[in-house]
Design a protein around this motif. Structure first.
Motif, PDB file in Angstrom:
ATOM      1  N   LEU A   1       0.986  -1.132  -0.078  1.00  0.00           N
ATOM      2  CA  LEU A   1       0.195  -0.037  -0.122  1.00  0.00           C
ATOM      3  C   LEU A   1       0.904   1.149   0.052  1.00  0.00           C
ATOM      4  CD1 LEU A   1      -3.116   0.315   0.151  1.00  0.00           C
ATOM      5  CD2 LEU A   1      -2.960   0.897   2.380  1.00  0.00           C
ATOM      6  N   TYR A   2       1.149   1.596  -1.163  1.00  0.00           N
ATOM      7  CA  TYR A   2       2.285   2.581  -1.216  1.00  0.00           C
ATOM      8  C   TYR A   2       1.502   4.092  -1.789  1.00  0.00           C
ATOM      9  CZ  TYR A   2       4.934  -1.388  -1.223  1.00  0.00           C
ATOM     10  OH  TYR A   2       5.449  -2.810  -0.946  1.00  0.00           O
ATOM     11  N   ASP A   3       0.182   4.087  -1.945  1.00  0.00           N
ATOM     12  CA  ASP A   3      -0.433   5.380  -2.386  1.00  0.00           C
ATOM     13  C   ASP A   3      -1.973   4.737  -2.221  1.00  0.00           C
ATOM     14  OD1 ASP A   3      -1.172   7.647  -3.473  1.00  0.00           O
ATOM     15  OD2 ASP A   3      -0.651   7.374  -5.438  1.00  0.00           O
ATOM     16  N   LEU A   4      -2.820   6.036  -1.821  1.00  0.00           N
ATOM     17  CA  LEU A   4      -4.241   6.160  -1.406  1.00  0.00           C
ATOM     18  C   LEU A   4      -4.911   6.504  -3.027  1.00  0.00           C
ATOM     19  CD1 LEU A   4      -5.287   6.909   2.007  1.00  0.00           C
ATOM     20  CD2 LEU A   4      -5.331   4.615   0.919  1.00  0.00           C
ATOM     21  N   PRO A   5      -5.160   5.724  -3.956  1.00  0.00           N
ATOM     22  CA  PRO A   5      -5.799   6.232  -5.100  1.00  0.00           C
ATOM     23  C   PRO A   5      -7.209   7.211  -5.070  1.00  0.00           C
ATOM     24  CG  PRO A   5      -5.193   3.814  -5.297  1.00  0.00           C
ATOM     25  CD  PRO A   5      -5.099   4.485  -3.924  1.00  0.00           C
TER      26      PRO A   5
ATOM     27  N   ILE B   1      -6.833  14.072   4.891  1.00  0.00           N
ATOM     28  CA  ILE B   1      -6.057  12.757   5.112  1.00  0.00           C
ATOM     29  C   ILE B   1      -4.650  13.145   4.526  1.00  0.00           C
ATOM     30  CG2 ILE B   1      -5.963  10.406   4.368  1.00  0.00           C
ATOM     31  CD1 ILE B   1      -8.687  11.183   5.196  1.00  0.00           C
ATOM     32  N   VAL B   2      -3.741  12.601   5.528  1.00  0.00           N
ATOM     33  CA  VAL B   2      -2.292  12.351   5.425  1.00  0.00           C
ATOM     34  C   VAL B   2      -1.927  10.841   5.282  1.00  0.00           C
ATOM     35  CG1 VAL B   2      -0.010  13.148   5.960  1.00  0.00           C
ATOM     36  CG2 VAL B   2      -2.133  14.716   6.642  1.00  0.00           C
ATOM     37  N   PHE B   3      -1.316  10.808   4.029  1.00  0.00           N
ATOM     38  CA  PHE B   3      -0.859   9.185   3.863  1.00  0.00           C
ATOM     39  C   PHE B   3       0.632   9.231   3.770  1.00  0.00           C
ATOM     40  CE2 PHE B   3       0.479   6.043   0.695  1.00  0.00           C
ATOM     41  CZ  PHE B   3      -0.014   4.824   1.465  1.00  0.00           C
ATOM     42  N   LEU B   4       1.221   8.172   4.389  1.00  0.00           N
ATOM     43  CA  LEU B   4       2.657   7.769   4.315  1.00  0.00           C
ATOM     44  C   LEU B   4       2.769   6.456   4.273  1.00  0.00           C
ATOM     45  CD1 LEU B   4       5.570   8.548   4.977  1.00  0.00           C
ATOM     46  CD2 LEU B   4       5.080   8.089   7.510  1.00  0.00           C
ATOM     47  N   PRO B   5       3.708   6.055   3.155  1.00  0.00           N
ATOM     48  CA  PRO B   5       3.796   4.808   2.869  1.00  0.00           C
ATOM     49  C   PRO B   5       5.322   4.374   3.940  1.00  0.00           C
ATOM     50  CG  PRO B   5       4.638   6.158   0.805  1.00  0.00           C
ATOM     51  CD  PRO B   5       4.383   7.008   2.008  1.00  0.00           C
ATOM     52  N   ARG B   6       4.922   3.420   4.621  1.00  0.00           N
ATOM     53  CA  ARG B   6       5.661   3.100   5.905  1.00  0.00           C
ATOM     54  C   ARG B   6       7.310   2.783   5.204  1.00  0.00           C
ATOM     55  NH1 ARG B   6       2.744  -0.779   8.050  1.00  0.00           N
ATOM     56  NH2 ARG B   6       1.989   0.488  10.024  1.00  0.00           N
ATOM     57  N   HIS B   7       7.357   2.156   4.223  1.00  0.00           N
ATOM     58  CA  HIS B   7       8.366   1.527   3.503  1.00  0.00           C
ATOM     59  C   HIS B   7       8.979   2.231   2.387  1.00  0.00           C
ATOM     60  CE1 HIS B   7       8.016  -2.280   5.817  1.00  0.00           C
ATOM     61  NE2 HIS B   7       6.828  -2.100   5.412  1.00  0.00           N
ATOM     62  N   GLY B   8       8.419   3.584   2.188  1.00  0.00           N
ATOM     63  CA  GLY B   8       8.508   4.324   0.976  1.00  0.00           C
ATOM     64  C   GLY B   8       7.932   3.900  -0.125  1.00  0.00           C
ATOM     65  N   ARG B   9       7.779   4.773  -1.276  1.00  0.00           N
ATOM     66  CA  ARG B   9       7.430   4.607  -2.525  1.00  0.00           C
ATOM     67  C   ARG B   9       8.481   3.453  -3.135  1.00  0.00           C
ATOM     68  NH1 ARG B   9       6.174  10.341  -4.675  1.00  0.00           N
ATOM     69  NH2 ARG B   9       7.265  10.870  -2.914  1.00  0.00           N
ATOM     70  N   GLY B  10       7.881   2.266  -3.594  1.00  0.00           N
ATOM     71  CA  GLY B  10       8.943   1.387  -4.080  1.00  0.00           C
ATOM     72  C   GLY B  10       9.522   0.149  -3.165  1.00  0.00           C
ATOM     73  N   HIS B  11       9.121   0.647  -1.907  1.00  0.00           N
ATOM     74  CA  HIS B  11       9.477  -0.440  -0.817  1.00  0.00           C
ATOM     75  C   HIS B  11      11.106  -0.223  -0.721  1.00  0.00           C
ATOM     76  CE1 HIS B  11       7.871  -3.466   1.963  1.00  0.00           C
ATOM     77  NE2 HIS B  11       8.994  -3.506   2.221  1.00  0.00           N
ATOM     78  N   ARG B  12      11.459   0.822  -0.064  1.00  0.00           N
ATOM     79  CA  ARG B  12      13.214   1.025  -0.258  1.00  0.00           C
ATOM     80  C   ARG B  12      13.610   0.857   1.197  1.00  0.00           C
ATOM     81  NH1 ARG B  12      13.024   6.114  -0.063  1.00  0.00           N
ATOM     82  NH2 ARG B  12      11.102   6.499  -0.432  1.00  0.00           N
ATOM     83  N   VAL B  13      12.716   1.024   2.101  1.00  0.00           N
ATOM     84  CA  VAL B  13      13.110   1.062   3.662  1.00  0.00           C
ATOM     85  C   VAL B  13      12.619  -0.239   4.309  1.00  0.00           C
ATOM     86  CG1 VAL B  13      13.338   2.244   5.747  1.00  0.00           C
ATOM     87  CG2 VAL B  13      12.845   3.617   3.388  1.00  0.00           C
ATOM     88  N   SER B  14      13.660  -0.989   4.901  1.00  0.00           N
ATOM     89  CA  SER B  14      13.370  -2.288   5.588  1.00  0.00           C
ATOM     90  C   SER B  14      12.899  -1.902   7.201  1.00  0.00           C
ATOM     91  CB  SER B  14      14.382  -2.948   5.781  1.00  0.00           C
ATOM     92  OG  SER B  14      15.066  -3.247   7.166  1.00  0.00           O
TER      93      SER B  14
END
Ligand SMILES: CSC[C@H]1O[C@H](OP(=O)(O)O)[C@H](O)[C@@H]1O
Ligand SMILES: Nc1ncnc2[nH]cnc12
Length: 291
Positions: free
Chosen positions: A14-18, A49-62
């Motif tokens: 879940l890297y965005d909320l369309p 709403i404020v959305f934050l992808p926990r691992h960053g877009r593209g899943h860069r952060v472990s």
């Protein structure tokens, strides 16, 4: 009473909320470090709403490298009053099969190398954490799920491991024997920090696998997890969108007092506080530190 601003922390898949309207990405600086990504600001049915992808877009952060303090501090600076986290989890219960959504209400922290408090030398605080999730948010999530015809299981204990490797068979059996319901790698210290920042928090846990204890299932692999996530991402987005659309415009008081967690928490005498730490705490604890 403060205006509600819903923070959504998106986990794996879940890297965005369309569904966000008027949406834009914006960098928010934090004195605690680097948030996982820019924040996505927008509205749903007129609610901010404020959305934050926990691992960053593209899943860069472990999971171990996420700067949880920076993430929560950035959300607080963005005015967030309530957080919904969405997370992939492994299951320790036969009845929580892959694809099941669980509104977890308890956590066990088995992480070992993460900064887990905003407080420390020069400003010591101890917040109550017996009820780590907000029953008010869970009620609203359950109602949103019902409205969207998405089955959810209410309640469960999430054990948070350090990772990034999945568990051994011995660990998996031990966690199951201890009565934990699901396992993940991210909700701790995230939930602890949300409490210190006085932001009520709830998690929608999406079961993606049976970890490795289950005799009829092989060990966990990422391909299997991603398949279940992809199949269920749309449901998660619908759930969050309905939750947001029905959320009160004014922040509803948290039944377990998460939004006033710092009322009696700070121990350090005002004249003995470290000014540098107090300055960094401006967003998280300014309400009680007088900044
Ligand atoms: C891709 S499976 C492992 C990964 O997924 C979960 O993350 P999140 O809670 O952000 O959905 C789990 O904790 C691991 O980080
Ligand atoms: N089995 C598992 N263990 C830890 N984190 C997970 N995230 C999804 N499945 C998991």
């Amino acid at each position: 009473m403060a205006r509600s601003v819903i923070g959504v922390i998106g986990g794996s898949g879940l890297y965005d909320l369309p569904g966000l309207e008027d949406a834009h990405w914006q960098r928010v600086e934090s004195p605690w470090g680097e948030p996982s990504d820019e924040l996505r600001f927008g509205t749903i049915a007129g609610r901010p709403i404020v959305f934050l992808p926990r691992h960053g877009r593209g899943h860069r952060v472990s999971p171990s490298d996420i700067d949880y303090r920076a993430n929560i501090d950035a959300l607080k600076r963005a005015g967030v009053t309530d957080i919904v986290s969405v997370s992939a989890v492994g299951s320790y219960r036969e009845d929580l099969s892959p694809g099941t959504f669980v509104l977890v209400d308890q956590f066990v922290d088995r992480t070992v190398r993460r900064a887990s408090s905003f407080f420390g030398k020069g400003c010591v605080a101890h917040v109550a954490f017996g009820h780590p999730t907000s029953p008010g948010l869970m009620d609203r999530l359950a109602a949103a799920a019902e409205a969207e015809a998405i089955p959810v299981v209410r309640g469960g204990t999430y054990v948070c491991m350090e990772g990034p490797q999945f568990s051994t068979l011995a660990e998996s059996r031990a966690y199951k024997a201890q009565g934990f319901d699901v396992i993940g790698m991210t909700n701790m210290p995230e939930a602890k920090l949300a409490r210190e920042a006085e932001i009520p928090y709830a998690t929608v846990a999406m079961v993606t696998d049976y970890d490795c204890w289950h005799p009829d299932h092989d060990h966990v692999d990422v391909a299997q997890v991603i398949k279940v996530l992809t199949d269920n991402a749309d449901k998660a987005r619908r759930l969050v969108a309905r939750f947001a659309a029905d959320f009160p415009l004014e922040h509803p008081p948290c039944p377990v007092g998460a939004d006033h967690a710092l009322d009696f928490a700070v121990m350090t005498a005002p004249d003995r506080r470290d000014p540098a730490l107090v300055a960094r705490l401006d967003a998280v604890a300014g309400r009680v530190l007088g900044r």
